[in-house]
Structures are given as structure tokens and as C-alpha cells.
Scaffold this motif. Sequence first.
Motif, mmCIF file in Angstrom:
data_model
loop_
_atom_site.group_PDB
_atom_site.id
_atom_site.type_symbol
_atom_site.label_atom_id
_atom_site.label_comp_id
_atom_site.label_asym_id
_atom_site.label_seq_id
_atom_site.Cartn_x
_atom_site.Cartn_y
_atom_site.Cartn_z
ATOM 1 N N CYS A 1 21.427 94.154 -36.656
ATOM 2 C CA CYS A 1 21.566 93.189 -37.078
ATOM 3 C C CYS A 1 23.617 92.848 -36.830
ATOM 4 O O CYS A 1 24.265 93.810 -36.508
ATOM 5 N N ASN A 2 24.367 91.798 -38.202
ATOM 6 C CA ASN A 2 25.519 92.349 -38.182
ATOM 7 C C ASN A 2 26.096 93.171 -39.061
ATOM 8 O O ASN A 2 25.659 93.335 -39.639
ATOM 9 N N ILE A 3 27.444 93.760 -38.630
ATOM 10 C CA ILE A 3 28.172 94.899 -39.698
ATOM 11 C C ILE A 3 28.661 94.044 -40.518
ATOM 12 O O ILE A 3 29.782 92.912 -40.307
ATOM 13 N N VAL A 4 28.893 94.522 -42.032
ATOM 14 C CA VAL A 4 29.473 94.247 -43.221
ATOM 15 C C VAL A 4 30.548 94.983 -43.673
ATOM 16 O O VAL A 4 30.315 95.840 -43.504
ATOM 17 N N LEU A 5 31.695 94.099 -43.423
ATOM 18 C CA LEU A 5 32.885 95.002 -44.505
ATOM 19 C C LEU A 5 32.825 94.641 -45.487
ATOM 20 O O LEU A 5 32.940 93.782 -46.232
ATOM 21 N N ILE A 6 33.124 95.732 -46.555
ATOM 22 C CA ILE A 6 33.004 95.881 -48.199
ATOM 23 C C ILE A 6 34.732 96.482 -48.218
ATOM 24 O O ILE A 6 34.881 97.582 -48.008
ATOM 25 N N GLY A 7 35.489 95.687 -49.253
ATOM 26 C CA GLY A 7 36.387 96.313 -49.653
ATOM 27 C C GLY A 7 37.402 95.144 -50.720
ATOM 28 O O GLY A 7 37.165 94.745 -50.873
ATOM 29 N N LYS A 8 38.003 95.873 -51.457
ATOM 30 C CA LYS A 8 39.287 95.563 -52.043
ATOM 31 C C LYS A 8 40.248 94.907 -51.119
ATOM 32 O O LYS A 8 40.646 95.188 -50.508
ATOM 33 N N ASN A 9 40.784 93.120 -51.781
ATOM 34 C CA ASN A 9 41.787 92.667 -50.874
ATOM 35 C C ASN A 9 43.372 93.122 -51.333
ATOM 36 O O ASN A 9 42.862 94.090 -52.952
ATOM 37 N N SER A 10 44.025 92.790 -51.515
ATOM 38 C CA SER A 10 45.730 92.459 -51.694
ATOM 39 C C SER A 10 45.326 92.701 -53.676
ATOM 40 O O SER A 10 46.752 92.989 -53.485
ATOM 41 N N ARG A 11 44.292 91.680 -53.984
ATOM 42 C CA ARG A 11 45.164 91.242 -54.788
ATOM 43 C C ARG A 11 44.001 91.986 -56.209
ATOM 44 O O ARG A 11 43.589 91.426 -57.223
ATOM 45 N N GLY A 12 42.898 93.086 -55.512
ATOM 46 C CA GLY A 12 42.227 93.869 -56.610
ATOM 47 C C GLY A 12 40.745 93.010 -56.739
ATOM 48 O O GLY A 12 39.988 93.438 -57.151
ATOM 49 N N GLN A 13 40.412 91.537 -55.462
ATOM 50 C CA GLN A 13 39.419 91.691 -55.653
ATOM 51 C C GLN A 13 38.470 91.880 -54.413
ATOM 52 O O GLN A 13 38.522 92.977 -53.869
ATOM 53 N N TRP A 14 36.884 92.138 -54.711
ATOM 54 C CA TRP A 14 35.984 92.661 -54.116
ATOM 55 C C TRP A 14 35.856 91.302 -52.630
ATOM 56 O O TRP A 14 35.867 90.128 -53.385
ATOM 57 N N VAL A 15 35.759 92.160 -51.854
ATOM 58 C CA VAL A 15 35.382 91.083 -50.400
ATOM 59 C C VAL A 15 34.156 91.281 -49.588
ATOM 60 O O VAL A 15 34.102 93.300 -49.769
ATOM 61 N N ALA A 16 33.742 91.243 -49.437
ATOM 62 C CA ALA A 16 32.498 91.143 -48.451
ATOM 63 C C ALA A 16 32.549 90.256 -47.560
ATOM 64 O O ALA A 16 32.827 89.360 -47.283
ATOM 65 N N ARG A 17 32.773 90.815 -45.816
ATOM 66 C CA ARG A 17 33.353 90.164 -44.971
ATOM 67 C C ARG A 17 32.452 91.129 -42.912
ATOM 68 O O ARG A 17 32.708 91.913 -43.323
ATOM 69 N N GLU A 18 31.679 90.038 -42.727
ATOM 70 C CA GLU A 18 31.661 90.673 -41.592
ATOM 71 C C GLU A 18 32.688 90.813 -40.388
ATOM 72 O O GLU A 18 33.680 89.741 -40.858
ATOM 73 N N ARG A 19 31.890 91.735 -39.887
ATOM 74 C CA ARG A 19 33.136 92.259 -38.716
ATOM 75 C C ARG A 19 34.123 91.448 -37.887
ATOM 76 O O ARG A 19 35.183 91.056 -37.887
ATOM 77 N N ASP A 20 33.254 90.201 -37.284
ATOM 78 C CA ASP A 20 34.197 89.188 -37.060
ATOM 79 C C ASP A 20 33.947 87.579 -37.648
ATOM 80 O O ASP A 20 34.834 86.859 -37.243
ATOM 81 N N GLY A 21 34.811 87.709 -38.640
ATOM 82 C CA GLY A 21 34.413 86.485 -39.576
ATOM 83 C C GLY A 21 33.936 85.181 -39.392
ATOM 84 O O GLY A 21 33.706 84.516 -39.955
ATOM 85 N N LEU A 22 32.607 85.690 -39.235
ATOM 86 C CA LEU A 22 31.571 85.451 -38.700
ATOM 87 C C LEU A 22 30.820 84.541 -40.958
ATOM 88 O O LEU A 22 30.959 83.232 -41.303
ATOM 89 N N TYR A 23 31.451 84.925 -41.702
ATOM 90 C CA TYR A 23 30.826 84.471 -42.959
ATOM 91 C C TYR A 23 31.779 85.742 -43.752
ATOM 92 O O TYR A 23 31.186 87.237 -43.411
ATOM 93 N N GLY A 24 31.873 85.774 -45.014
ATOM 94 C CA GLY A 24 32.064 86.492 -45.731
ATOM 95 C C GLY A 24 32.127 85.911 -47.867
ATOM 96 O O GLY A 24 32.108 84.797 -47.667
ATOM 97 N N GLY A 25 32.463 86.443 -48.317
ATOM 98 C CA GLY A 25 32.927 85.766 -49.470
ATOM 99 C C GLY A 25 33.813 87.334 -50.178
ATOM 100 O O GLY A 25 34.163 87.888 -50.055
#
Length: 85
Positions: free
Chosen positions: A9-33
Motif C-alpha cells: 500500500c502507499n505510505i501516507v503522511l499525517i501532520g499539521k500545515n503551517s496554518r494549523g490545519q490537519w493534512v494527510a498526504r500520500e508520500r509521493d503526492g498522488l492524493y491528499g487532503g
Amino acid sequence: MNLAEPPSCNIVLIGKNSRGQWVARERDGLYGGLFVSQQAAIRYALFENHHHPEAIIAIAAPLELDMGAPPAADRADMAQPRRAA
């Protein structure tokens, strides 16, 4: 010695962006939100990676979501000049 196979499966990174919003992003940028909570980001990541919690990585540094940039594989492809046949 018995080696475990990596998840298919793809590795998904989770964290907060610089504005404090939660981000989930596939490691290579294929999908996210962007998400309103960590729980929502994890739920999305589990759905997208076919329920492999071992393939979700929490990032302490700011994690930005850039949907305008091509995925990493495409960026590498664009760096290579193409020859006309």
C-alpha cells in the motif's frame, strides 16, 4: 531468518500545515487532503491505503499539501529530456 514483506500500500503522511490545519498526504503526492481533526485525517489515510495503519507516518514538522505540483514520479520524469522518435 523470516523477513516480513512490506505492506502493498502507499505510505501516507499525517501532520499539521503551517496554518494549523490537519493534512494527510500520500508520500509521493498522488492524493491528499485537508481535515478539521487528526481523527478525520487518519480515517482518510486508512481508507486510501486499504486499512494499513503501519503505513501511516505522523510528521512533526509542518506538512504542506500542494495539489498544484505534479507527483514526485512525474517531476523526475519531467527532468528527463524526451527524444522524438
